[in-house]
Write a protein that holds these residues in place. Structure first.
Motif, mmCIF file in Angstrom:
data_model
loop_
_atom_site.group_PDB
_atom_site.id
_atom_site.type_symbol
_atom_site.label_atom_id
_atom_site.label_comp_id
_atom_site.label_asym_id
_atom_site.label_seq_id
_atom_site.Cartn_x
_atom_site.Cartn_y
_atom_site.Cartn_z
ATOM 1 N N ALA A 1 -16.636 -20.489 -9.026
ATOM 2 C CA ALA A 1 -15.608 -19.474 -9.288
ATOM 3 C C ALA A 1 -14.773 -19.847 -10.509
ATOM 4 C CB ALA A 1 -14.716 -19.297 -8.067
ATOM 5 N N ASN A 2 -14.437 -21.121 -10.644
ATOM 6 C CA ASN A 2 -13.661 -21.567 -11.808
ATOM 7 C C ASN A 2 -14.446 -21.399 -13.105
ATOM 8 O OD1 ASN A 2 -11.311 -22.234 -10.421
ATOM 9 N ND2 ASN A 2 -12.029 -24.300 -9.986
ATOM 10 N N ILE A 3 -15.716 -21.712 -13.078
ATOM 11 C CA ILE A 3 -16.548 -21.553 -14.272
ATOM 12 C C ILE A 3 -16.686 -20.071 -14.618
ATOM 13 C CG2 ILE A 3 -18.843 -21.929 -15.268
ATOM 14 C CD1 ILE A 3 -19.025 -24.425 -13.389
ATOM 15 N N MET A 4 -16.837 -19.231 -13.592
ATOM 16 C CA MET A 4 -16.929 -17.784 -13.836
ATOM 17 C C MET A 4 -15.636 -17.256 -14.454
ATOM 18 S SD MET A 4 -19.039 -16.369 -10.558
ATOM 19 C CE MET A 4 -18.754 -14.668 -10.988
ATOM 20 N N LEU B 1 -15.734 -18.238 -18.099
ATOM 21 C CA LEU B 1 -16.678 -17.417 -18.858
ATOM 22 C C LEU B 1 -16.183 -15.983 -19.012
ATOM 23 C CD1 LEU B 1 -20.110 -18.690 -17.484
ATOM 24 C CD2 LEU B 1 -19.139 -19.060 -19.754
ATOM 25 N N SER B 2 -15.532 -15.456 -17.998
ATOM 26 C CA SER B 2 -14.982 -14.099 -18.087
ATOM 27 C C SER B 2 -13.922 -14.017 -19.178
ATOM 28 C CB SER B 2 -14.382 -13.672 -16.758
ATOM 29 O OG SER B 2 -15.372 -13.600 -15.775
ATOM 30 N N THR B 3 -13.101 -15.048 -19.274
ATOM 31 C CA THR B 3 -12.077 -15.091 -20.323
ATOM 32 C C THR B 3 -12.734 -15.144 -21.694
ATOM 33 O OG1 THR B 3 -10.543 -16.200 -18.820
ATOM 34 C CG2 THR B 3 -10.086 -16.383 -21.184
ATOM 35 N N ARG B 4 -13.739 -15.994 -21.836
ATOM 36 C CA ARG B 4 -14.454 -16.089 -23.125
ATOM 37 C C ARG B 4 -15.106 -14.755 -23.469
ATOM 38 N NH1 ARG B 4 -15.172 -21.337 -25.099
ATOM 39 N NH2 ARG B 4 -16.977 -20.754 -26.346
ATOM 40 N N LEU B 5 -15.706 -14.109 -22.467
ATOM 41 C CA LEU B 5 -16.361 -12.827 -22.706
ATOM 42 C C LEU B 5 -15.349 -11.791 -23.180
ATOM 43 C CD1 LEU B 5 -18.936 -11.127 -22.583
ATOM 44 C CD2 LEU B 5 -18.406 -10.670 -20.173
ATOM 45 N N ILE C 1 -23.312 -15.408 -22.385
ATOM 46 C CA ILE C 1 -22.250 -15.426 -21.370
ATOM 47 C C ILE C 1 -22.615 -14.547 -20.187
ATOM 48 C CG2 ILE C 1 -19.857 -14.773 -20.875
ATOM 49 C CD1 ILE C 1 -19.177 -15.620 -23.771
ATOM 50 N N THR C 2 -23.126 -13.349 -20.452
ATOM 51 C CA THR C 2 -23.455 -12.462 -19.329
ATOM 52 C C THR C 2 -24.607 -13.009 -18.501
ATOM 53 O OG1 THR C 2 -24.796 -11.056 -20.797
ATOM 54 C CG2 THR C 2 -22.539 -10.344 -20.361
ATOM 55 N N ARG C 3 -25.564 -13.655 -19.140
ATOM 56 C CA ARG C 3 -26.651 -14.296 -18.372
ATOM 57 C C ARG C 3 -26.110 -15.448 -17.535
ATOM 58 N NH1 ARG C 3 -31.572 -16.050 -21.730
ATOM 59 N NH2 ARG C 3 -32.150 -16.881 -19.704
ATOM 60 N N ALA C 4 -25.203 -16.233 -18.104
ATOM 61 C CA ALA C 4 -24.618 -17.347 -17.355
ATOM 62 C C ALA C 4 -23.828 -16.831 -16.153
ATOM 63 C CB ALA C 4 -23.719 -18.191 -18.263
ATOM 64 N N ILE C 5 -23.061 -15.761 -16.342
ATOM 65 C CA ILE C 5 -22.305 -15.190 -15.222
ATOM 66 C C ILE C 5 -23.261 -14.685 -14.148
ATOM 67 C CG2 ILE C 5 -20.810 -13.258 -14.539
ATOM 68 C CD1 ILE C 5 -19.312 -13.674 -17.218
ATOM 69 N N PHE C 6 -24.336 -14.034 -14.550
ATOM 70 C CA PHE C 6 -25.331 -13.555 -13.589
ATOM 71 C C PHE C 6 -25.899 -14.711 -12.763
ATOM 72 C CE2 PHE C 6 -29.851 -12.620 -12.690
ATOM 73 C CZ PHE C 6 -29.695 -11.545 -11.836
ATOM 74 N N LEU C 7 -26.250 -15.796 -13.445
ATOM 75 C CA LEU C 7 -26.797 -16.961 -12.728
ATOM 76 C C LEU C 7 -25.763 -17.585 -11.800
ATOM 77 C CD1 LEU C 7 -28.834 -18.566 -15.631
ATOM 78 C CD2 LEU C 7 -29.752 -17.418 -13.610
ATOM 79 N N LEU C 8 -24.508 -17.604 -12.227
ATOM 80 C CA LEU C 8 -23.453 -18.142 -11.368
ATOM 81 C C LEU C 8 -23.251 -17.283 -10.127
ATOM 82 C CD1 LEU C 8 -20.881 -19.263 -14.065
ATOM 83 C CD2 LEU C 8 -22.183 -20.747 -12.532
ATOM 84 N N ALA D 1 -27.003 -22.027 -15.584
ATOM 85 C CA ALA D 1 -25.832 -21.328 -16.131
ATOM 86 C C ALA D 1 -25.041 -22.248 -17.061
ATOM 87 C CB ALA D 1 -24.947 -20.814 -15.000
ATOM 88 N N LEU D 2 -24.905 -23.503 -16.677
ATOM 89 C CA LEU D 2 -24.178 -24.456 -17.522
ATOM 90 C C LEU D 2 -24.914 -24.697 -18.840
ATOM 91 C CD1 LEU D 2 -22.933 -27.015 -14.852
ATOM 92 C CD2 LEU D 2 -21.550 -25.375 -16.149
ATOM 93 N N MET D 3 -26.228 -24.675 -18.813
ATOM 94 C CA MET D 3 -26.991 -24.816 -20.061
ATOM 95 C C MET D 3 -26.751 -23.615 -20.979
ATOM 96 S SD MET D 3 -28.414 -27.731 -20.020
ATOM 97 C CE MET D 3 -29.524 -27.587 -21.394
ATOM 98 N N LEU D 4 -26.675 -22.423 -20.398
ATOM 99 C CA LEU D 4 -26.368 -21.238 -21.198
ATOM 100 C C LEU D 4 -24.951 -21.312 -21.758
ATOM 101 C CD1 LEU D 4 -28.023 -18.413 -19.067
ATOM 102 C CD2 LEU D 4 -28.839 -19.397 -21.214
ATOM 103 N N PHE D 5 -24.030 -21.831 -20.959
ATOM 104 C CA PHE D 5 -22.658 -22.022 -21.430
ATOM 105 C C PHE D 5 -22.639 -22.990 -22.608
ATOM 106 C CE2 PHE D 5 -18.513 -24.387 -20.665
ATOM 107 C CZ PHE D 5 -17.750 -23.484 -21.389
ATOM 108 N N LEU D 6 -23.406 -24.061 -22.512
ATOM 109 C CA LEU D 6 -23.507 -25.012 -23.622
ATOM 110 C C LEU D 6 -24.062 -24.324 -24.867
ATOM 111 C CD1 LEU D 6 -23.372 -27.916 -24.737
ATOM 112 C CD2 LEU D 6 -25.671 -28.256 -23.802
ATOM 113 N N ALA D 7 -25.090 -23.514 -24.698
ATOM 114 C CA ALA D 7 -25.670 -22.796 -25.843
ATOM 115 C C ALA D 7 -24.638 -21.852 -26.465
ATOM 116 C CB ALA D 7 -26.903 -22.011 -25.392
#
Length: 146
Positions: free
Chosen positions: A20-23, A26-30, A69-76, A118-124
């Protein structure tokens, strides 16, 4: 036995809090990326030449960031759902008296795998963002002693 099940369910729930914290991050970044995208779209028609090319290059990077970001959120979200099902399976095992430990372990591993993906996508995404923000060496005035 129910107390043990509750104790067993705590570890997956802590992972759910982390997800939830990571989401949230990512939502803020998006949101920020989308705001920048809207600014660039306004500038797109108002520019020409090298300025227009710079806008297009930045828009391409923004589009890539939005995709990551949207793919990472989906995976989360999928990971969170797998965690929820893991907890449900742990309690179901207790109430129905069927051995579901292997299923619970498998679901938990799937959840952790999705989280890692998801974390790998966040890194990318952060790599794309940092590449966008590179300051030209000429602006750093490295030849000057300050």
């Amino acid at each position: 036995m129910i107390a043990q099940t509750i104790q067993l369910a705590l570890a997956p729930v802590f992972v759910l809090v982390a997800i939830a914290n990571i989401m949230n991050l990512l939502s803020t970044r998006l949101g920020r990326v989308v705001d920048r995208s809207r600014q660039l779209q306004d500038r797109h028609t108002a520019t020409s030449g090298a300025d227009h090319d710079a806008v297009v290059i930045e828009m391409r990077a923004i589009a890539q960031r939005i995709h990551l970001i949207t793919r990472a959120i989906f995976l989360l979200v999928l990971s969170g759902l797998a965690i929820g099902v893991t907890v449900a399976v742990l309690f179901l095992e207790e109430f129905v008296a069927i051995r579901l430990q292997v299923a619970a372990a498998g679901l938990f591993l799937v959840a952790i795998g999705l989280l890692m993906w998801a974390l790998m996508l966040f890194l990318a995404e952060t790599r794309v963002a940092s590449a966008q923000l590179r300051i030209p060496r000429s602006l750093l005035e490295l030849e000057r002693d300050i």
